[in-house]
Design a protein around this motif. Structure first.
Motif, PDB file in Angstrom:
ATOM      1  N   ASN A   1      -6.676  12.965  -9.038  1.00 46.95           N
ATOM      2  CA  ASN A   1      -7.316  11.659  -8.875  1.00 46.95           C
ATOM      3  C   ASN A   1      -6.629  10.904  -7.765  1.00 46.95           C
ATOM      4  OD1 ASN A   1      -8.962  12.203 -11.038  1.00 46.95           O
ATOM      5  ND2 ASN A   1      -7.600  11.218 -12.520  1.00 46.95           N
ATOM      6  N   PRO A   2      -7.373  10.376  -6.811  1.00 49.09           N
ATOM      7  CA  PRO A   2      -6.721   9.620  -5.732  1.00 49.09           C
ATOM      8  C   PRO A   2      -6.121   8.328  -6.269  1.00 49.09           C
ATOM      9  CG  PRO A   2      -9.099   9.440  -5.557  1.00 49.09           C
ATOM     10  CD  PRO A   2      -8.810  10.413  -6.668  1.00 49.09           C
ATOM     11  N   VAL A   3      -5.010   7.926  -5.648  1.00 46.21           N
ATOM     12  CA  VAL A   3      -4.355   6.673  -6.006  1.00 46.21           C
ATOM     13  C   VAL A   3      -5.169   5.539  -5.401  1.00 46.21           C
ATOM     14  CG1 VAL A   3      -2.246   5.308  -5.745  1.00 46.21           C
ATOM     15  CG2 VAL A   3      -2.102   7.787  -6.054  1.00 46.21           C
ATOM     16  N   PRO A   4      -5.500   4.501  -6.192  1.00 41.71           N
ATOM     17  CA  PRO A   4      -6.288   3.394  -5.616  1.00 41.71           C
ATOM     18  C   PRO A   4      -5.520   2.699  -4.500  1.00 41.71           C
ATOM     19  CG  PRO A   4      -5.523   2.848  -7.827  1.00 41.71           C
ATOM     20  CD  PRO A   4      -5.139   4.274  -7.572  1.00 41.71           C
ATOM     21  N   LEU A   5      -6.246   2.240  -3.496  1.00 41.34           N
ATOM     22  CA  LEU A   5      -5.617   1.581  -2.363  1.00 41.34           C
ATOM     23  C   LEU A   5      -5.351   0.098  -2.610  1.00 41.34           C
ATOM     24  CD1 LEU A   5      -7.527   3.179   0.630  1.00 41.34           C
ATOM     25  CD2 LEU A   5      -5.243   3.707  -0.220  1.00 41.34           C
ATOM     26  N   THR A   6      -5.954  -0.453  -3.640  1.00 38.33           N
ATOM     27  CA  THR A   6      -5.704  -1.877  -3.916  1.00 38.33           C
ATOM     28  C   THR A   6      -4.753  -1.986  -5.090  1.00 38.33           C
ATOM     29  OG1 THR A   6      -7.644  -1.961  -5.336  1.00 38.33           O
ATOM     30  CG2 THR A   6      -7.923  -2.676  -3.065  1.00 38.33           C
ATOM     31  N   PRO A   7      -3.752  -2.863  -4.999  1.00 42.20           N
ATOM     32  CA  PRO A   7      -2.822  -3.007  -6.094  1.00 42.20           C
ATOM     33  C   PRO A   7      -3.524  -3.586  -7.332  1.00 42.20           C
ATOM     34  CG  PRO A   7      -2.264  -4.458  -4.259  1.00 42.20           C
ATOM     35  CD  PRO A   7      -3.476  -3.687  -3.892  1.00 42.20           C
ATOM     36  N   PRO A   8      -2.942  -3.347  -8.533  1.00 40.88           N
ATOM     37  CA  PRO A   8      -3.556  -3.879  -9.739  1.00 40.88           C
ATOM     38  C   PRO A   8      -3.543  -5.405  -9.727  1.00 40.88           C
ATOM     39  CG  PRO A   8      -1.397  -2.955 -10.214  1.00 40.88           C
ATOM     40  CD  PRO A   8      -1.713  -2.639  -8.776  1.00 40.88           C
ATOM     41  N   ALA A   9      -4.427  -5.969 -10.524  1.00 42.41           N
ATOM     42  CA  ALA A   9      -4.516  -7.441 -10.599  1.00 42.41           C
ATOM     43  C   ALA A   9      -3.210  -8.021 -11.111  1.00 42.41           C
ATOM     44  CB  ALA A   9      -5.677  -7.841 -11.502  1.00 42.41           C
ATOM     45  N   ARG A  10      -2.889  -9.159 -10.623  1.00 42.64           N
ATOM     46  CA  ARG A  10      -1.655  -9.858 -10.996  1.00 42.64           C
ATOM     47  C   ARG A  10      -1.781 -10.454 -12.391  1.00 42.64           C
ATOM     48  NH1 ARG A  10       0.593 -14.304  -6.913  1.00 42.64           N
ATOM     49  NH2 ARG A  10       2.758 -13.896  -7.271  1.00 42.64           N
ATOM     50  N   ARG A  11      -0.750 -10.291 -13.192  1.00 40.80           N
ATOM     51  CA  ARG A  11      -0.748 -10.876 -14.529  1.00 40.80           C
ATOM     52  C   ARG A  11      -0.244 -12.294 -14.479  1.00 40.80           C
ATOM     53  NH1 ARG A  11       1.464  -5.878 -18.145  1.00 40.80           N
ATOM     54  NH2 ARG A  11      -0.255  -4.519 -17.606  1.00 40.80           N
ATOM     55  N   ARG A  12      -0.826 -13.113 -15.300  1.00 39.23           N
ATOM     56  CA  ARG A  12      -0.428 -14.527 -15.326  1.00 39.23           C
ATOM     57  C   ARG A  12       0.250 -14.860 -16.606  1.00 39.23           C
ATOM     58  NH1 ARG A  12      -4.624 -17.776 -11.783  1.00 39.23           N
ATOM     59  NH2 ARG A  12      -5.000 -16.159 -10.339  1.00 39.23           N
TER      60      ARG A  12
ATOM     61  N   LEU B   1       0.829  -1.209   0.000  1.00 43.91           N
ATOM     62  CA  LEU B   1       0.000   0.000   0.000  1.00 43.91           C
ATOM     63  C   LEU B   1       0.859   1.253   0.000  1.00 43.91           C
ATOM     64  CD1 LEU B   1      -2.872  -1.013   2.435  1.00 43.91           C
ATOM     65  CD2 LEU B   1      -2.982  -0.807  -0.047  1.00 43.91           C
ATOM     66  N   ALA B   2       1.948   1.237   0.762  1.00 43.87           N
ATOM     67  CA  ALA B   2       2.838   2.395   0.803  1.00 43.87           C
ATOM     68  C   ALA B   2       3.464   2.630  -0.561  1.00 43.87           C
ATOM     69  CB  ALA B   2       3.917   2.193   1.864  1.00 43.87           C
ATOM     70  N   SER B   3       3.834   1.565  -1.255  1.00 43.75           N
ATOM     71  CA  SER B   3       4.455   1.735  -2.579  1.00 43.75           C
ATOM     72  C   SER B   3       3.457   2.284  -3.585  1.00 43.75           C
ATOM     73  CB  SER B   3       5.041   0.414  -3.077  1.00 43.75           C
ATOM     74  OG  SER B   3       4.012  -0.489  -3.418  1.00 43.75           O
ATOM     75  N   LEU B   4       2.176   2.025  -3.397  1.00 46.60           N
ATOM     76  CA  LEU B   4       1.153   2.560  -4.298  1.00 46.60           C
ATOM     77  C   LEU B   4       0.861   4.028  -4.036  1.00 46.60           C
ATOM     78  CD1 LEU B   4      -1.382  -0.385  -4.350  1.00 46.60           C
ATOM     79  CD2 LEU B   4       0.114   0.350  -6.196  1.00 46.60           C
ATOM     80  N   THR B   5       1.025   4.470  -2.799  1.00 44.19           N
ATOM     81  CA  THR B   5       0.663   5.839  -2.444  1.00 44.19           C
ATOM     82  C   THR B   5       1.865   6.783  -2.401  1.00 44.19           C
ATOM     83  OG1 THR B   5       0.785   5.322  -0.087  1.00 44.19           O
ATOM     84  CG2 THR B   5      -1.370   5.124  -1.148  1.00 44.19           C
ATOM     85  N   THR B   6       3.087   6.256  -2.554  1.00 45.65           N
ATOM     86  CA  THR B   6       4.294   7.079  -2.530  1.00 45.65           C
ATOM     87  C   THR B   6       4.443   7.768  -3.875  1.00 45.65           C
ATOM     88  OG1 THR B   6       5.340   5.540  -1.009  1.00 45.65           O
ATOM     89  CG2 THR B   6       6.795   7.066  -2.172  1.00 45.65           C
ATOM     90  N   PRO B   7       4.619   9.101  -3.895  1.00 40.89           N
ATOM     91  CA  PRO B   7       4.797   9.792  -5.171  1.00 40.89           C
ATOM     92  C   PRO B   7       6.116   9.363  -5.821  1.00 40.89           C
ATOM     93  CG  PRO B   7       4.927  11.347  -3.318  1.00 40.89           C
ATOM     94  CD  PRO B   7       4.643   9.995  -2.758  1.00 40.89           C
ATOM     95  N   ALA B   8       6.120   9.400  -7.118  1.00 33.18           N
ATOM     96  CA  ALA B   8       7.327   9.021  -7.865  1.00 33.18           C
ATOM     97  C   ALA B   8       8.456   9.975  -7.520  1.00 33.18           C
ATOM     98  CB  ALA B   8       7.045   9.049  -9.355  1.00 33.18           C
ATOM     99  N   GLU B   9       9.679   9.475  -7.515  1.00 38.04           N
ATOM    100  CA  GLU B   9      10.841  10.311  -7.221  1.00 38.04           C
ATOM    101  C   GLU B   9      11.162  11.187  -8.419  1.00 38.04           C
ATOM    102  OE1 GLU B   9      12.980   7.099  -4.261  1.00 38.04           O
ATOM    103  OE2 GLU B   9      14.119   8.001  -5.872  1.00 38.04           O
ATOM    104  N   GLY B  10      11.836  12.274  -8.179  1.00 36.83           N
ATOM    105  CA  GLY B  10      12.229  13.162  -9.267  1.00 36.83           C
ATOM    106  C   GLY B  10      11.332  14.371  -9.312  1.00 36.83           C
ATOM    107  N   PRO B  11      11.674  15.319 -10.203  1.00 30.50           N
ATOM    108  CA  PRO B  11      10.886  16.553 -10.275  1.00 30.50           C
ATOM    109  C   PRO B  11       9.485  16.271 -10.802  1.00 30.50           C
ATOM    110  CG  PRO B  11      12.545  16.525 -12.011  1.00 30.50           C
ATOM    111  CD  PRO B  11      12.766  15.309 -11.160  1.00 30.50           C
ATOM    112  N   GLN B  12       8.550  16.978 -10.264  1.00 30.64           N
ATOM    113  CA  GLN B  12       7.162  16.824 -10.690  1.00 30.64           C
ATOM    114  C   GLN B  12       6.825  18.015 -11.571  1.00 30.64           C
ATOM    115  OE1 GLN B  12       4.191  15.454  -8.350  1.00 30.64           O
ATOM    116  NE2 GLN B  12       5.396  13.802  -7.498  1.00 30.64           N
ATOM    117  N   HIS B  13       6.200  17.745 -12.698  1.00 28.39           N
ATOM    118  CA  HIS B  13       5.799  18.801 -13.626  1.00 28.39           C
ATOM    119  C   HIS B  13       4.288  18.906 -13.607  1.00 28.39           C
ATOM    120  CE1 HIS B  13       9.868  18.932 -15.092  1.00 28.39           C
ATOM    121  NE2 HIS B  13       9.832  17.631 -15.307  1.00 28.39           N
TER     122      HIS B  13
END
Length: 157
Positions: free
Chosen positions: A146-157, A128-140
């Motif tokens: 839009n809020p970041v979803p709290l559930t991770p995306p579905a796993r690919r098989r 959950l922390a990795s989903l809500t942490t903003p990307a590193e580097g300068p923001q433009h």
């Protein structure tokens, strides 16, 4: 004789009540916890959680923890039984050793379940922390609206 029988009955009743009074509250609390855990596992199983990254594996670990908690509740009841069975069977162990062992085993099962819950919770918190942490580097541009979803995306098989 009548008075002695009455006294013996009173003493016997007192002795059988004591382990029930001492251990039953613990047993009830552990059984309530087992029911709560089972309810949570059920709720997770019918949600999108099993489809999330490592969700099915975490759910399996939580099911194991529920089983450990249920076993601990059963061991508490067995502890009561082993202290009271001396009134039912002539060859029953009159010492509290077996009852103490059952309570010790119940404690071990609760510790195992706690360790499992802690590990699953830590993994989920990191995801959950990795989903809500903003990307590193300068923001433009403006901040994301839009809020970041709290559930991770579905796993690919």
């Amino acid at each position: 004789m009548k008075e002695l029988r009455a006294e013996a009955a009173r003493i016997q009743k007192g002795e059988i009540d004591k382990p029930v009074r001492e251990i039953a509250p613990l047993s009830l609390r552990v059984q309530e916890l087992a029911m709560q855990c089972t309810r949570q596992v059920h709720d997770l199983s019918v949600s999108q959680y099993p489809q999330t990254e490592d969700g099915a594996e975490d759910l399996a670990h939580l099911v194991g923890a529920c089983a450990q908690i249920s076993l601990a509740a059963t061991l508490c009841n067995l502890a009561i039984h082993h202290r009271t069975e001396i009134y039912l069977y002539e060859d029953a162990d009159p010492t509290p050793a077996t009852s103490i062992d059952q309570l010790h085993r119940a404690g071990k099962e609760m510790q195992r379940a706690s360790t499992t819950y802690r590990a699953v919770t830590q993994r989920l918190s990191r995801r959950l922390a990795s989903l809500t942490t903003p990307a590193e580097g300068p923001q433009h541009g403006p901040p994301q609206t839009n809020p970041v979803p709290l559930t991770p995306p579905a796993r690919r098989r």
